[in-house]
Design a protein around this motif. Structure first.
Motif, PDB file in Angstrom:
ATOM      1  N   HIS A 104     -49.423  69.924  47.977  1.00 49.21           N
ATOM      2  CA  HIS A 104     -50.818  70.408  47.937  1.00 49.21           C
ATOM      3  C   HIS A 104     -51.768  69.304  48.377  1.00 49.21           C
ATOM      4  CE1 HIS A 104     -51.814  68.055  44.228  1.00 49.21           C
ATOM      5  NE2 HIS A 104     -50.518  68.143  44.044  1.00 49.21           N
TER       6      HIS A 104
ATOM      7  N   ASP B 287     -51.383  61.916  45.381  1.00 50.10           N
ATOM      8  CA  ASP B 287     -50.899  63.072  44.607  1.00 50.10           C
ATOM      9  C   ASP B 287     -51.008  64.328  45.470  1.00 50.10           C
ATOM     10  OD1 ASP B 287     -50.540  65.237  42.917  1.00 50.10           O
ATOM     11  OD2 ASP B 287     -52.022  64.601  41.436  1.00 50.10           O
ATOM     12  N   GLY B 288     -49.899  64.907  45.848  1.00 44.98           N
ATOM     13  CA  GLY B 288     -49.904  66.114  46.675  1.00 44.98           C
ATOM     14  C   GLY B 288     -50.005  65.797  48.158  1.00 44.98           C
TER      15      GLY B 288
ATOM     16  N   GLU C  21     -53.471  73.568  43.373  1.00 40.86           N
ATOM     17  CA  GLU C  21     -52.403  73.160  42.467  1.00 40.86           C
ATOM     18  C   GLU C  21     -52.988  72.668  41.149  1.00 40.86           C
ATOM     19  OE1 GLU C  21     -49.366  70.373  40.699  1.00 40.86           O
ATOM     20  OE2 GLU C  21     -51.426  70.016  41.235  1.00 40.86           O
ATOM     21  N   GLU C  22     -54.081  71.919  41.246  1.00 38.00           N
ATOM     22  CA  GLU C  22     -54.598  71.206  40.066  1.00 38.00           C
ATOM     23  C   GLU C  22     -55.312  72.107  39.066  1.00 38.00           C
ATOM     24  OE1 GLU C  22     -53.719  68.282  39.482  1.00 38.00           O
ATOM     25  OE2 GLU C  22     -53.421  67.177  41.340  1.00 38.00           O
TER      26      GLU C  22
ATOM     27  N   HIS D 232     -43.032  63.968  46.239  1.00 38.68           N
ATOM     28  CA  HIS D 232     -44.255  63.716  45.472  1.00 38.68           C
ATOM     29  C   HIS D 232     -44.207  62.273  44.964  1.00 38.68           C
ATOM     30  CE1 HIS D 232     -47.607  64.604  42.725  1.00 38.68           C
ATOM     31  NE2 HIS D 232     -47.732  65.762  43.365  1.00 38.68           N
TER      32      HIS D 232
ATOM     33  N   HIS E  11     -45.672  70.701  38.874  1.00 42.04           N
ATOM     34  CA  HIS E  11     -45.713  70.724  40.336  1.00 42.04           C
ATOM     35  C   HIS E  11     -45.535  72.145  40.855  1.00 42.04           C
ATOM     36  CE1 HIS E  11     -45.596  66.390  40.572  1.00 42.04           C
ATOM     37  NE2 HIS E  11     -44.585  66.369  39.729  1.00 42.04           N
TER      38      HIS E  11
HETATM   39 ZN    ZN Z   1     -49.498  66.884  42.619  1.00 37.07          ZN
END
Ligand code: ZN
Length: 413
Positions: free
Chosen positions: A82, A93-94, A127-128, A192, A360
């Protein structure tokens, strides 16, 4: 040595370029559906198209870039992650998973390697779960795991998801069209950052993910008696905040000393009326337990209920324990873990098994396709912070192992 070396400087350049979108001194802000998120999505689509992928946006707003395989009767192998972030988040992150997936396909195209399976690079939306407090929205939509509560969710200002989804090319009225049936994807592979300290501490290059943690969230309400802070003798007080404080320490001890489950956190506390001269008549704490072993989570809940019952009796207060969420852990199948380990070894890299303490997209997609995840080290184990950092070399290592894993899966499925 790897058959097709990926272009590490190019990968890190795309990570940097994406990392400038929504960048501020306080960290990355590409909260899903924001103008910055849309800029990141546009950048991702442009990169996919430059790489030669055929792009589309599904009705849930996921970006899908596809390359045909030599046998188009085979289901696609998907790779991705993501590009949305938490507020004041990090650059990796992502983002690493998406940029590395595009780099993998670019390398294969340059090397003239045609996979048997079609390849899909997927950038999952939201995603978050920051704005509507509902997470994994894109991946759960694809896996058919979306709930009515997700569709009805409103943000802190009362706005709904529909117009936001329209802004990114989705369509809430047709969101079920984003669902993919089991078997439609041959496998889903996600790279990731670890977001924890284990690989960085041990100096291991690749983490083979064994499973994604389960999570149990509780709200504990304590009812005591509000009274005057000056006139009420200590012996007769029923101070709800004092009972809450005892519980905070007991919950910490459950994991730090008794090791009933992997981690416990009391992350919120409220006192009513929250005035310095009033004995708090009511208090509440919000807490969570996480573990990949669901038995450990059940044991933690049992112990939580035991200590709250005991505190209620000892302190003369009433305590109610409300379970808010219980997310099951998602194991990675042993043969999929073995495939990641084999890929790391083929690339000449060190690896170790690690559990994922964070959630995830892969945990949702696991319900429709065989899933594997690999991690690269996070410096000092820091994530969801502007200080989040993985070295350019580690990012390149991750992409290289992802490419190898994709080739292994292409031969295996
Ligand atoms: Zn992530």
């Amino acid at each position: 040595m790897p058959q097709y070396p990926i272009n590490t400087p190019r990968l890190n350049q795309t990570l940097d370029e994406l990392g400038h979108l929504g960048e501020s001194p306080d960290g990355m802000d590409r909260v899903a559906y924001s103008p910055e998120d849309i800029a990141g999505r546009d950048y991702t689509i442009k990169l996919m198209q430059q790489a030669g992928l055929e792009t589309r946006i599904d009705t849930a707003g996921n970006i899908i870039g596809r390359r045909a395989g030599s046998d188009d009767t085979l289901p696609a192998i998907a790779i991705g992650s993501h590009t949305d972030t938490v507020p004041k988040g990090g650059k990796y992150d992502g983002a690493l998973g998406v940029m590395a997936s595009i780099e993998v396909v670019r390398t294969l195209i340059e090397q003239g390697h045609q996979t048997r399976h079609p390849i899909e690079v997927i950038s999952f939306t939201n995603e978050e779960g920051t704005r509507f407090h509902r997470w994994l929205v894109g991946s759960r939509s694809m896996a058919g795991l979306l709930e009515q509560e997700d569709l009805d969710a409103v943000d802190d200002d009362g706005y709904g998801l529909g117009p936001c989804l329209a802004d990114i090319g989705g369509d809430i009225s047709r969101i079920t069209e984003a669902v993919r049936a089991p078997g439609e994807l041959a496998a889903y592979l996600e790279l990731h950052i670890e977001q924890g300290p284990y690989l960085y501490r041990s100096g291991t290059q690749i983490g083979v993910v064994t499973g994604i943690t389960g999570r149990a969230v509780f709200e504990v309400e304590i009812e005591g008696k509000a009274n005057h802070a000056g006139t009420t003798p200590m012996a007769v007080r029923r101070d709800a905040l004092v009972s809450a404080a005892k519980l905070v320490l007991a919950i910490q001890k459950m994991t730090a000393e008794q090791e009933i489950c992997r981690v416990s956190t009391v992350g919120s506390i409220k006192a009513v009326p929250n005035a310095v001269n009033v004995i708090p008549g009511r208090a509440s704490i919000g807490l969570e337990f996480r573990d990949t072993d669901m038995g450990a989570l059940a044991a933690a809940e049992q112990e939580l209920r035991r200590i709250t019952d005991q505190t209620a009796v000892n302190d003369g207060v009433d305590i109610e324990v409300n379970r808010h969420r219980f997310t099951s852990s998602v194991p990675v199948a042993p043969d999929m873990q073995a495939l990641v380990a084999e890929a790391a070894e083929n690339c000449g890299m060190t690896w170790e098994s690690v559990a994922s303490g964070a959630g995830h997209d892969a945990q949702a997609i696991a319900s429709i396709a065989p899933m594997a995840m690999l991690f690269v080290p996070s410096v000092d184990g820091i994530s969801h912070s502007p200080e989040e950092y993985s070295t350019p070399e580690d990012c390149g290592n991750g992409a290289q192992v992802l490419l190898e894993l994709l080739l292994l899966a292409d031969g295996r499925f």
